[in-house]
Design a protein around this motif. Sequence first.
Motif, PDB file in Angstrom:
ATOM      1  N   LEU A   2      -9.103  14.575  -4.725  1.00 10.41           N
ATOM      2  CA  LEU A   2      -7.891  14.446  -3.920  1.00 10.41           C
ATOM      3  C   LEU A   2      -7.030  13.338  -4.507  1.00 10.41           C
ATOM      4  CD1 LEU A   2      -9.632  14.428  -0.418  1.00 10.41           C
ATOM      5  CD2 LEU A   2      -8.287  16.320  -1.337  1.00 10.41           C
ATOM      6  N   PRO A   3      -5.700  13.491  -4.478  1.00 13.55           N
ATOM      7  CA  PRO A   3      -4.835  12.426  -4.995  1.00 13.55           C
ATOM      8  C   PRO A   3      -4.795  11.240  -4.045  1.00 13.55           C
ATOM      9  CG  PRO A   3      -3.505  14.158  -4.043  1.00 13.55           C
ATOM     10  CD  PRO A   3      -4.931  14.656  -4.008  1.00 13.55           C
ATOM     11  N   VAL A   4      -4.767  10.041  -4.602  1.00 10.37           N
ATOM     12  CA  VAL A   4      -4.669   8.795  -3.829  1.00 10.37           C
ATOM     13  C   VAL A   4      -3.312   8.178  -4.135  1.00 10.37           C
ATOM     14  CG1 VAL A   4      -5.611   6.470  -3.546  1.00 10.37           C
ATOM     15  CG2 VAL A   4      -7.158   8.416  -3.851  1.00 10.37           C
ATOM     16  N   ASP A   5      -2.516   7.941  -3.078  1.00 10.29           N
ATOM     17  CA  ASP A   5      -1.170   7.442  -3.360  1.00 10.29           C
ATOM     18  C   ASP A   5      -0.979   5.962  -3.092  1.00 10.29           C
ATOM     19  OD1 ASP A   5      -1.183   7.560  -0.629  1.00 10.29           O
ATOM     20  OD2 ASP A   5       0.384   9.079  -0.453  1.00 10.29           O
ATOM     21  N   SER A   6      -1.995   5.260  -2.579  1.00  9.53           N
ATOM     22  CA  SER A   6      -1.964   3.803  -2.539  1.00  9.53           C
ATOM     23  C   SER A   6      -3.399   3.308  -2.478  1.00  9.53           C
ATOM     24  CB  SER A   6      -1.159   3.279  -1.335  1.00  9.53           C
ATOM     25  OG  SER A   6      -1.867   3.496  -0.127  1.00  9.53           O
ATOM     26  N   ILE A   7      -3.630   2.117  -2.991  1.00 10.79           N
ATOM     27  CA  ILE A   7      -5.001   1.602  -3.051  1.00 10.79           C
ATOM     28  C   ILE A   7      -4.981   0.086  -3.033  1.00 10.79           C
ATOM     29  CG2 ILE A   7      -5.045   1.665  -5.586  1.00 10.79           C
ATOM     30  CD1 ILE A   7      -8.001   2.472  -5.361  1.00 10.79           C
ATOM     31  N   GLU A   8      -5.940  -0.495  -2.336  1.00  8.73           N
ATOM     32  CA  GLU A   8      -6.118  -1.946  -2.270  1.00  8.73           C
ATOM     33  C   GLU A   8      -7.607  -2.256  -2.375  1.00  8.73           C
ATOM     34  OE1 GLU A   8      -3.800  -4.194  -2.054  1.00  8.73           O
ATOM     35  OE2 GLU A   8      -2.024  -3.241  -1.176  1.00  8.73           O
ATOM     36  N   GLY A   9      -7.946  -3.348  -3.065  1.00 11.74           N
ATOM     37  CA  GLY A   9      -9.312  -3.828  -3.073  1.00 11.74           C
ATOM     38  C   GLY A   9     -10.196  -3.319  -4.187  1.00 11.74           C
ATOM     39  N   LEU A  10      -9.686  -2.417  -5.037  1.00 10.16           N
ATOM     40  CA  LEU A  10     -10.483  -1.906  -6.141  1.00 10.16           C
ATOM     41  C   LEU A  10     -10.256  -2.761  -7.363  1.00 10.16           C
ATOM     42  CD1 LEU A  10     -12.421   0.441  -6.890  1.00 10.16           C
ATOM     43  CD2 LEU A  10     -10.434   1.642  -7.771  1.00 10.16           C
ATOM     44  N   ALA A  11     -11.328  -3.238  -7.978  1.00  8.06           N
ATOM     45  CA  ALA A  11     -11.213  -4.128  -9.133  1.00  8.06           C
ATOM     46  C   ALA A  11     -10.401  -3.459 -10.239  1.00  8.06           C
ATOM     47  CB  ALA A  11     -12.587  -4.488  -9.648  1.00  8.06           C
ATOM     48  N   GLY A  12      -9.436  -4.199 -10.770  1.00  6.78           N
ATOM     49  CA  GLY A  12      -8.642  -3.688 -11.889  1.00  6.78           C
ATOM     50  C   GLY A  12      -7.507  -2.780 -11.473  1.00  6.78           C
ATOM     51  N   ALA A  13      -7.404  -2.466 -10.192  1.00  6.84           N
ATOM     52  CA  ALA A  13      -6.347  -1.574  -9.725  1.00  6.84           C
ATOM     53  C   ALA A  13      -5.193  -2.379  -9.171  1.00  6.84           C
ATOM     54  CB  ALA A  13      -6.873  -0.634  -8.636  1.00  6.84           C
TER      55      ALA A  13
END
Length: 236
Positions: A221-232
């Motif tokens: 599934l596409p993810v259109d925002s992200i927080e807390g993932l290392a390097g992201a």
Amino acid sequence: MERLARLKLLVTIVDRPRGEAVARICGGLGVHLHLGMLGRGTASSEVLDFLGLGETDKAVILTLAPEPLVPLIRGELVRGLHLRRPGKGILFTLPLSGISRRAAACLSRPVPEETTEGARGMEENRGAGGYRYELIVASVDQGQTDQVMDAARSAGAAGGTLLHARRAGVHEAEKFYGISLQKERELVAILAPRAQKAGIMRAIAQSLTLEGEQGGVVFSLPVDSIEGLAGAEPLE
């Protein structure tokens, strides 16, 4: 003229004792519809401090919210849960392609036409460039999760989250097709950069029997925002 805002699904993964804090923060912003699930992290020890997804119990909270409120909710969750500190958890959002009319009417809020148009343009711009992260989900029989994660790591995945599930419709399958299917299932959810998606999914598929009684399913599934993932980098 006003119209109902579109909805998005927010997924928050934190240590289990902090799951109630997610609902409390969202509730303070007027968003109350959540689905909580119990999970278990699978990150290797080398990335535990960065991902916060080691072999510990997790709370996985699914929240439906009006799209215009998502930046505010995301900001409050990031601040309240300290998600930009290593190991505090992960938050990401998924676009919805459809939802029942009643749910949309209850959850959406009237927004000015210009606000909705602005949000639509932002979504279209993102679509033109493609989503930078994907959520890979593998549904497998119990006992195969280590095999899935070993294959995913071999293709560059850092870790994931395990969810326990039950297969629906097993009785009907046994009745009409004469096959024996395990009712208990495991879901392995992995966040990965889009460039790694195909390789990870291919590695998982090659490690499993995807047909027959012991078959598994892998999808993304596409993810259109992200927080807390290392390097992201936080996505808007």
